[in-house]
Scaffold this motif. Structure first.
Motif, PDB file in Angstrom:
ATOM      1  N   PHE A 137      -5.671  11.726 -30.515  1.00  0.00           N
ATOM      2  CA  PHE A 137      -5.245  10.849 -31.597  1.00  0.00           C
ATOM      3  C   PHE A 137      -3.742  10.632 -31.495  1.00  0.00           C
ATOM      4  O   PHE A 137      -2.952  11.534 -31.750  1.00  0.00           O
ATOM      5  CB  PHE A 137      -5.636  11.452 -32.941  1.00  0.00           C
ATOM      6  N   PHE A 138      -3.348   9.422 -31.113  1.00  0.00           N
ATOM      7  CA  PHE A 138      -1.942   9.130 -30.862  1.00  0.00           C
ATOM      8  C   PHE A 138      -1.285   8.382 -32.007  1.00  0.00           C
ATOM      9  O   PHE A 138      -0.063   8.184 -31.982  1.00  0.00           O
ATOM     10  CB  PHE A 138      -1.795   8.323 -29.563  1.00  0.00           C
ATOM     11  N   ALA A 139      -2.025   7.948 -33.007  1.00  0.00           N
ATOM     12  CA  ALA A 139      -1.477   7.250 -34.171  1.00  0.00           C
ATOM     13  C   ALA A 139      -2.393   7.486 -35.354  1.00  0.00           C
ATOM     14  O   ALA A 139      -3.467   8.075 -35.220  1.00  0.00           O
ATOM     15  CB  ALA A 139      -1.323   5.753 -33.886  1.00  0.00           C
ATOM     16  N   ASP A 140      -1.966   6.996 -36.510  1.00  0.00           N
ATOM     17  CA  ASP A 140      -2.683   7.284 -37.743  1.00  0.00           C
ATOM     18  C   ASP A 140      -4.136   6.820 -37.687  1.00  0.00           C
ATOM     19  O   ASP A 140      -5.030   7.497 -38.158  1.00  0.00           O
ATOM     20  CB  ASP A 140      -1.955   6.623 -38.914  1.00  0.00           C
ATOM     21  N   LYS A 141      -4.410   5.657 -37.118  1.00  0.00           N
ATOM     22  CA  LYS A 141      -5.761   5.110 -37.091  1.00  0.00           C
ATOM     23  C   LYS A 141      -6.301   4.896 -35.674  1.00  0.00           C
ATOM     24  O   LYS A 141      -7.355   4.288 -35.516  1.00  0.00           O
ATOM     25  CB  LYS A 141      -5.796   3.774 -37.860  1.00  0.00           C
ATOM     26  N   TRP A 142      -5.586   5.364 -34.677  1.00  0.00           N
ATOM     27  CA  TRP A 142      -5.953   5.081 -33.293  1.00  0.00           C
ATOM     28  C   TRP A 142      -6.189   6.365 -32.501  1.00  0.00           C
ATOM     29  O   TRP A 142      -5.499   7.364 -32.701  1.00  0.00           O
ATOM     30  CB  TRP A 142      -4.853   4.267 -32.605  1.00  0.00           C
TER      31      TRP A 142
END
Length: 312
Positions: A137-142
């Motif tokens: 998980f590299f971002a809040d929603k990605w």
């Protein structure tokens, strides 16, 4: 107890509480878990259909790292006028740490039955499946993911179907009890077919007039086959209340060549909590192959009921 002793004890207690409060104010708070960190779903979906054109469920999220595992099993046995045996079993494992998650699953389905009291008992269901997956998980929603899956299925003519799927996932809704997400990626598929099905395909091809032979008929005569496809997946998970959970997922595979060999898989599961450790699940899976092997039907529908044990 004398007044002097009581006074001294009170002073010591006040000093101790003051020091503790000062220490709490100066202690650095624990780091906040990065948005998008994954965790296990509320339990298993109950589905014993796991791989590629049947397994399509993204990771779940929470605010805590940890490990979780589940096992589930179901069966039917009858004798006398109706003779049949059917068993299904599966297990899942998930480990999460920070932005990293590893998950795996395995399942076996087996059944034998006789058409009537005088007919011989024959195998009617026989498949073995497994899957491993890694998510970052590299971002809040990605999230980026890669998964590898394998299936052995007698009645689909497969000694082995192996799939490797890298891709990206985007979460439209990502609450602990309500999730909606999409996955987009690439699928590489490698088939090793059963000798029986390959021989059937060769006889069909040889007895067909040359003018009526198709590329699909010729391709089915090969022992192995590779296929490259784009993959689109939609998932929805809703904890309806404290005891009932509904999950659905729709997967579409579009091959680059031949383009007509597209496939759709639709999974549904309704799980009901019995106790803290036990749940009951009813699942329905629909698989459609627009260009199946010769003598193999293009649609499979599977319904199952199972009891789940949760190790968490």
């Amino acid at each position: 107890m004398s007044a002097t002793t009581l006074f001294r004890g009170s002073i010591a207690a006040v000093l101790f509480l003051s020091a503790a409060a000062a220490q709490a104010q100066t202690t650095t708070p624990p780091p906040r878990t990065a948005g998008g960190t994954a965790t296990q779903a509320s339990a298993s979906t109950g589905s014993t259909t796991l791989v590629k054109d049947s397994f399509a469920s993204g990771p779940t999220r929470d605010t805590k790292d940890g490990t979780a595992a589940t096992v589930q099993a179901g069966g039917l046995f009858s004798t006398g006028n109706a003779r049949s045996l059917a068993v299904t079993a599966s297990g899942t494992y998930r480990y999460r740490q920070d932005n990293h998650q590893f998950s795996s699953a395995a399942a076996i389905n087996y059944g034998r039955a006789a058409a009537n009291k005088d007919a011989p008992i024959e195998t009617t269901v026989s498949n073995l499946q497994g899957l491993i997956r890694y998510d970052y998980f590299f971002a809040d929603k990605w999230a980026l993911f890669v998964q590898a899956a394998g299936r052995r299925d007698k009645f689909q003519g497969l000694d082995l179907r192996a799939n490797i799927d890298p891709g990206v996932a985007y979460y439209v809704l990502d609450d602990k009890k309500h999730r909606l997400w999409f996955e987009l990626g690439y699928d590489f598929q490698h088939d090793i077919r059963r000798d029986f099905n390959v021989e059937q395909a060769r006889r069909t091809y040889d007895t067909t007039p040359p003018a009526d032979r198709t590329e699909t008929m010729e391709a089915a005569t090969h022992k192995t086959a590779d296929r490259h496809s784009s993959r689109l997946f939609f998932g929805y998970d809703n904890q309806l209340n404290a005891y009932i959970n509904f999950t659905t997922g729709l997967e579409y595979l579009q091959p680059f060549d031949p383009t007509k060999a597209w496939r759709i898989t639709w999974n549904n599961a309704l799980k009901s909590t019995i106790t803290d450790k036990f749940s009951a699940a009813t699942t329905f899976t629909l698989r459609y192959d627009h260009d199946p092997l010769p003598n193999v039907k293009d649609t499979d529908a599977i319904t199952s009921v199972a009891i789940i044990y949760n190790f968490r």
